[in-house]
Design a protein around this motif. Structure first.
Motif, PDB file in Angstrom:
ATOM      1  N   ASN A  20       0.829  -1.194   0.000  1.00 33.94           N
ATOM      2  CA  ASN A  20       0.000   0.000   0.000  1.00 33.94           C
ATOM      3  C   ASN A  20       0.869   1.251   0.000  1.00 33.94           C
ATOM      4  N   PHE A  21       0.831   1.993  -1.105  1.00 34.09           N
ATOM      5  CA  PHE A  21       1.508   3.279  -1.216  1.00 34.09           C
ATOM      6  C   PHE A  21       0.446   4.344  -0.947  1.00 34.09           C
ATOM      7  N   GLU A  22       0.399   4.832   0.275  1.00 36.32           N
ATOM      8  CA  GLU A  22      -0.632   5.786   0.682  1.00 36.32           C
ATOM      9  C   GLU A  22      -0.694   7.010  -0.240  1.00 36.32           C
ATOM     10  N   SER A  23       0.458   7.465  -0.727  1.00 38.21           N
ATOM     11  CA  SER A  23       0.515   8.645  -1.591  1.00 38.21           C
ATOM     12  C   SER A  23       0.772   8.286  -3.048  1.00 38.21           C
ATOM     13  N   PHE A  34       0.128  -2.078  -5.081  1.00 33.65           N
ATOM     14  CA  PHE A  34       1.118  -2.696  -5.959  1.00 33.65           C
ATOM     15  C   PHE A  34       1.515  -4.047  -5.382  1.00 33.65           C
ATOM     16  N   THR A  35       2.176  -4.834  -6.197  1.00 35.84           N
ATOM     17  CA  THR A  35       2.779  -6.070  -5.736  1.00 35.84           C
ATOM     18  C   THR A  35       4.121  -6.234  -6.435  1.00 35.84           C
ATOM     19  N   LEU A  36       4.981  -7.067  -5.877  1.00 30.19           N
ATOM     20  CA  LEU A  36       6.276  -7.354  -6.496  1.00 30.19           C
ATOM     21  C   LEU A  36       6.149  -8.638  -7.296  1.00 30.19           C
ATOM     22  N   VAL A  37       6.573  -8.583  -8.556  1.00 32.99           N
ATOM     23  CA  VAL A  37       6.500  -9.736  -9.441  1.00 32.99           C
ATOM     24  C   VAL A  37       7.917 -10.039  -9.937  1.00 32.99           C
ATOM     25  N   TYR A  38       8.286 -11.307  -9.874  1.00 32.21           N
ATOM     26  CA  TYR A  38       9.598 -11.732 -10.371  1.00 32.21           C
ATOM     27  C   TYR A  38       9.486 -13.168 -10.843  1.00 32.21           C
ATOM     28  N   ASP A  39      10.499 -13.612 -11.548  1.00 30.80           N
ATOM     29  CA  ASP A  39      10.540 -14.971 -12.067  1.00 30.80           C
ATOM     30  C   ASP A  39      10.813 -15.924 -10.900  1.00 30.80           C
ATOM     31  N   VAL A  40       9.824 -16.701 -10.507  1.00 32.32           N
ATOM     32  CA  VAL A  40       9.937 -17.589  -9.353  1.00 32.32           C
ATOM     33  C   VAL A  40      11.089 -18.579  -9.517  1.00 32.32           C
ATOM     34  N   LEU A  82       9.226   8.764   6.549  1.00 31.77           N
ATOM     35  CA  LEU A  82       9.052   7.343   6.820  1.00 31.77           C
ATOM     36  C   LEU A  82       8.001   7.060   7.899  1.00 31.77           C
ATOM     37  N   GLU A  83       7.470   8.105   8.518  1.00 27.96           N
ATOM     38  CA  GLU A  83       6.509   7.927   9.614  1.00 27.96           C
ATOM     39  C   GLU A  83       5.321   7.065   9.215  1.00 27.96           C
ATOM     40  N   SER A  84       4.836   7.220   7.989  1.00 27.64           N
ATOM     41  CA  SER A  84       3.649   6.478   7.550  1.00 27.64           C
ATOM     42  C   SER A  84       3.904   4.975   7.429  1.00 27.64           C
ATOM     43  N   LEU A  85       5.179   4.564   7.466  1.00 30.49           N
ATOM     44  CA  LEU A  85       5.514   3.146   7.311  1.00 30.49           C
ATOM     45  C   LEU A  85       5.489   2.372   8.625  1.00 30.49           C
ATOM     46  N   GLY A  86       5.425   3.082   9.739  1.00 35.01           N
ATOM     47  CA  GLY A  86       5.469   2.398  11.033  1.00 35.01           C
ATOM     48  C   GLY A  86       6.911   2.155  11.448  1.00 35.01           C
ATOM     49  N   ASP A  87       7.095   1.230  12.395  1.00 37.97           N
ATOM     50  CA  ASP A  87       8.432   0.940  12.915  1.00 37.97           C
ATOM     51  C   ASP A  87       9.272   0.216  11.869  1.00 37.97           C
ATOM     52  N   LEU A  88      10.414   0.807  11.554  1.00 38.06           N
ATOM     53  CA  LEU A  88      11.328   0.206  10.580  1.00 38.06           C
ATOM     54  C   LEU A  88      12.617  -0.226  11.266  1.00 38.06           C
ATOM     55  N   GLY A  89      13.103  -1.376  10.862  1.00 41.37           N
ATOM     56  CA  GLY A  89      14.388  -1.877  11.333  1.00 41.37           C
ATOM     57  C   GLY A  89      15.018  -2.676  10.209  1.00 41.37           C
ATOM     58  N   LYS A 124       3.337  -1.503   4.073  1.00 44.02           N
ATOM     59  CA  LYS A 124       3.196  -0.087   3.729  1.00 44.02           C
ATOM     60  C   LYS A 124       4.461   0.335   3.000  1.00 44.02           C
ATOM     61  N   ALA A 125       4.278   1.203   1.999  1.00 45.29           N
ATOM     62  CA  ALA A 125       5.415   1.596   1.173  1.00 45.29           C
ATOM     63  C   ALA A 125       5.325   3.067   0.807  1.00 45.29           C
ATOM     64  N   VAL A 126       6.469   3.619   0.454  1.00 44.64           N
ATOM     65  CA  VAL A 126       6.537   5.014   0.055  1.00 44.64           C
ATOM     66  C   VAL A 126       7.684   5.177  -0.943  1.00 44.64           C
ATOM     67  N   GLN A 127       7.508   6.094  -1.877  1.00 44.61           N
ATOM     68  CA  GLN A 127       8.621   6.493  -2.732  1.00 44.61           C
ATOM     69  C   GLN A 127       8.901   7.943  -2.401  1.00 44.61           C
TER      70      GLN A 127
END
Length: 154
Positions: A20-23, A34-40, A82-89, A124-127
Motif C-alpha cells: 500500500n503506497f498511501e501517496s 502494488f505487488t512485487l513480481v519476479y521470475d519464481v 518514513l513515519e507512515s511506514l510504522g516501525d522500521l528496522g 506499507k510503502a513510500v517512494q
C-alpha cells in the motif's frame, strides 16, 4: 486475487503480498496498490523485480536492490518521510530503486534519488525524493553485466 498484467498475463496475487503506497508513486499518485513480481524459478538471482500496479495492468516498473549497483548506497532520509511506514528496522525494511531500460539496453540507468522503501511486516510503502547529491540517471548496464558474469563463474 487474480490480476491481469501487461508483461506477465494473468497473475494470482496473495492478499498478503499487496503493498500500500498511501501517496501513490512518483508520476502515478492515484495508484496505491502494488505487488512485487519476479521470475519464481530465478528468485535467488533475480536482480530486476517488477513493481506491478494492482489498479492498472499496464503499469509495471522495473526495480532493483540499490546495493546490487552501488554497494555504498545509503541516502539520507528524513524521519518525517518514513513515519507512515510504522516501525522500521533492518529486519523488515526493503529498499528498491527504479530502473529505466531504453531501446539501447547498454544505456540502462537507475534513479538513485527516488528510492522506494517498504515495511515488509505491514506492507506499507513510500517512494521519496532525497536531497543527497545522487544521480537520477546512474548507468548500470556494465555493473549488472559484470554481476551476471560473476554469478555464472561461481
Amino acid at each position: 486475487m487474480k490480476i491481469n498484467t501487461r508483461l506477465f498475463g494473468e497473475v494470482d496475487v496473495d492478499d498478503a503480498k499487496i503493498l500500500n503506497f498511501e501517496s501513490g508513486i512518483i508520476g502515478f499518485p492515484d495508484y496505491k496498490k502494488f505487488t512485487l513480481v519476479y521470475d519464481v524459478e530465478r528468485e535467488q538471482d533475480a536482480s530486476i523485480i517488477w513493481l506491478q500496479s494492482m489498479d492498472e495492468a499496464q503499469l509495471a516498473l522495473p526495480i532493483i536492490n540499490p546495493l546490487l549497483v552501488k554497494e555504498d548506497y545509503n541516502p539520507t532520509v528524513e524521519d518525517q518521510f518514513l513515519e507512515s511506514l510504522g516501525d522500521l528496522g533492518p529486519e523488515n525494511t526493503l529498499v528498491f530503486i527504479t530502473v529505466t531500460v531504453p531501446q539501447d539496453i547498454e544505456k540502462m540507468t537507475v534513479n538513485l534519488r527516488a528510492p522506494i522503501i517498504i515495511n515488509a511486516e505491514n506492507r506499507k510503502a513510500v517512494q521519496i525524493i532525497i536531497e543527497d547529491d545522487l544521480p537520477v540517471r546512474f548507468p548500470v548496464y556494465e555493473i549488472l553485466s559484470a554481476n551476471n558474469e560473476a554469478k555464472e563463474g561461481e
